[in-house]
Design an enzyme around this catalytic site. Sequence first.
Site, PDB file in Angstrom:
ATOM      1  N   ASP A 122      -0.628  -5.720   8.910  1.00  0.00           N
ATOM      2  CA  ASP A 122      -1.776  -4.776   8.700  1.00  0.00           C
ATOM      3  C   ASP A 122      -2.887  -5.526   8.311  1.00  0.00           C
ATOM      4  O   ASP A 122      -2.810  -6.543   7.187  1.00  0.00           O
ATOM      5  CB  ASP A 122      -1.123  -3.972   7.372  1.00  0.00           C
ATOM      6  CG  ASP A 122      -2.108  -2.696   7.403  1.00  0.00           C
ATOM      7  OD1 ASP A 122      -3.204  -2.763   7.693  1.00  0.00           O
ATOM      8  OD2 ASP A 122      -1.543  -1.834   6.504  1.00  0.00           O
TER       9      ASP A 122
ATOM     10  N   LYS B  47     -13.245  -1.026   6.509  1.00  0.00           N
ATOM     11  CA  LYS B  47     -14.001  -1.844   5.631  1.00  0.00           C
ATOM     12  C   LYS B  47     -14.920  -2.701   5.847  1.00  0.00           C
ATOM     13  O   LYS B  47     -16.223  -2.807   5.549  1.00  0.00           O
ATOM     14  CB  LYS B  47     -12.893  -2.581   4.761  1.00  0.00           C
ATOM     15  CG  LYS B  47     -12.172  -1.717   3.673  1.00  0.00           C
ATOM     16  CD  LYS B  47     -10.902  -0.967   4.174  1.00  0.00           C
ATOM     17  CE  LYS B  47     -10.279  -0.038   3.005  1.00  0.00           C
ATOM     18  NZ  LYS B  47      -9.090   0.732   3.796  1.00  0.00           N
TER      19      LYS B  47
ATOM     20  N   ALA C  69      -6.533  -5.095   7.219  1.00  0.00           N
ATOM     21  CA  ALA C  69      -7.248  -3.844   7.051  1.00  0.00           C
ATOM     22  C   ALA C  69      -8.691  -4.394   6.236  1.00  0.00           C
ATOM     23  O   ALA C  69      -9.657  -3.661   6.001  1.00  0.00           O
ATOM     24  CB  ALA C  69      -6.841  -2.773   6.101  1.00  0.00           C
TER      25      ALA C  69
ATOM     26  N   TRP D 269       0.944  -1.199  -0.175  1.00  0.00           N
ATOM     27  CA  TRP D 269       0.042   0.193  -0.014  1.00  0.00           C
ATOM     28  C   TRP D 269       1.018   1.206   0.059  1.00  0.00           C
ATOM     29  O   TRP D 269       1.925   1.303   0.903  1.00  0.00           O
ATOM     30  CB  TRP D 269      -0.823  -0.315   1.026  1.00  0.00           C
ATOM     31  CG  TRP D 269      -1.896   1.007   1.538  1.00  0.00           C
ATOM     32  CD1 TRP D 269      -2.954   1.580   0.439  1.00  0.00           C
ATOM     33  CD2 TRP D 269      -1.985   2.037   2.599  1.00  0.00           C
ATOM     34  NE1 TRP D 269      -3.600   2.374   1.039  1.00  0.00           N
ATOM     35  CE2 TRP D 269      -3.052   2.642   2.154  1.00  0.00           C
ATOM     36  CE3 TRP D 269      -1.578   1.812   3.884  1.00  0.00           C
ATOM     37  CZ2 TRP D 269      -3.548   3.788   3.177  1.00  0.00           C
ATOM     38  CZ3 TRP D 269      -1.828   2.847   4.638  1.00  0.00           C
ATOM     39  CH2 TRP D 269      -3.063   3.671   4.294  1.00  0.00           C
TER      40      TRP D 269
HETATM   41  C1  LMR Z   1      -6.835   1.989  -0.507  1.00  0.00           C
HETATM   42  O1  LMR Z   1      -5.782   1.497  -0.522  1.00  0.00           O
HETATM   43  O2  LMR Z   1      -7.418   2.409  -1.671  1.00  0.00           O
HETATM   44  C2  LMR Z   1      -7.715   2.479   0.776  1.00  0.00           C
HETATM   45  O3  LMR Z   1      -6.835   1.763   1.688  1.00  0.00           O
HETATM   46  C3  LMR Z   1      -7.810   3.823   0.932  1.00  0.00           C
HETATM   47  C4  LMR Z   1      -6.506   4.490   1.264  1.00  0.00           C
HETATM   48  O4  LMR Z   1      -6.758   5.488   2.100  1.00  0.00           O
HETATM   49  O5  LMR Z   1      -5.767   4.639   0.209  1.00  0.00           O
END
Ligand code: LMR
Length: 395
Positions: free
Chosen positions: A209, A244, A211, A128
Amino acid sequence: MIFKNLQQQPPDKILALMTAFKEDPRDQKLDLGVGVYKDPTGITPIMRSIKLAEKKWWEIESSKSYVGLAGDPAFSDAIISLVLGNSIPRNLIASAATPGGTGAVRQGFELFKVANPGVRVFVSDPTWPNHISILQYLNIPFETYRYFDNETRGVDFDSMVSDLSRAKAGDVILLHGCCHNPTGANLDKQQWKIIVNLLNKNGATPMIDLAYQGFGDGLEEDVYATRLIAESVPETVIASSCSKNFGIYRERAGLLMLVSQDSSKRNINQSMLAYLNRQNYSFPPDHGSRLVSIVLNDKDLRSDWMSELEDIRNSLLNLRVQLSNELQKISGSDRFSFIASHRGMFSRLGATPSQVEKMRTEFGIYMVSDSRFNVAGLNNETVPALAKAIVETGV
Ligand code: LMR
């Protein structure tokens, strides 16, 4: 003139897509960018269970005074149970509520820096993007480990293990507990066991992590790796998000958990978490985490929430199968079957940035430039449109 030396910052890639999509005047446009769940009509609904919890809370809430630096203990307890079950004695777990999962990640990173100023954080390539951005902002050195095999669109496990064997005690290895973002490719149980052995061998600290619990193979299945790791290594850090799986994105509810070896270390960790919250924002937000603990502690609301989440999970799986079948049909090849075996909200398609650009300009389809697309942005009608665009741009 204190601000005269500030530099213009590039917009966040994922968030910039939201704006670009809104500004696109075309009717036939498709937003597969930011990771929010959307129902088949394109709405990000408030879950029934959350609405009811909100009503319940509105009726009984009698004060807006401060709660505590680590947030409401009922929230911590509920998330610890959801994530770790009974796998770890409670007196070994320190925890603090944070503003969303990003808040938990950020507080975890800050804690590493305090604990070991020479820390290196190993992140998957890719990960990410905000993981890297926060590490850079905090001046924490990071290294990447190979993760995604561009050919198979699965995990390049041998390379991952080889890169992670460079980590040592005092380093942190950041892992995605389930539903890897951005690729959608995940480790199997056997591979997680190998990662556990490796962590025990090199002494690096795992940070997980989490999420998307409940978006992959199920609420329990999605924490298999987290529980295995927390049970097997001396210290584990877990950043859990409620954005989420409870659909409460803007309320900002997350929990940072530190699992340690003995209860005296746990007490020190607990005081550190409270201290860190105090330095950064004092008290974490209460509303979202309160709704979560109301839902999880009420038998009916909890079972309704579980069925809502299961519906979301199944709809993602169905869309994956549909898209994979449609691509098989129109391309005459099996090269897109990985979409059905990936899990979570995203898959990385493996398209080049110029192919992604072409999908946006010619077909009005928005995905992140690394070709990550949000499966939840699709519905029965738009699956064929995406499949057509993928094949016609030559992916
Ligand atoms: C994403 O990866 O799209 C989500 O986790 C939202 C974000 O904050 O980037």
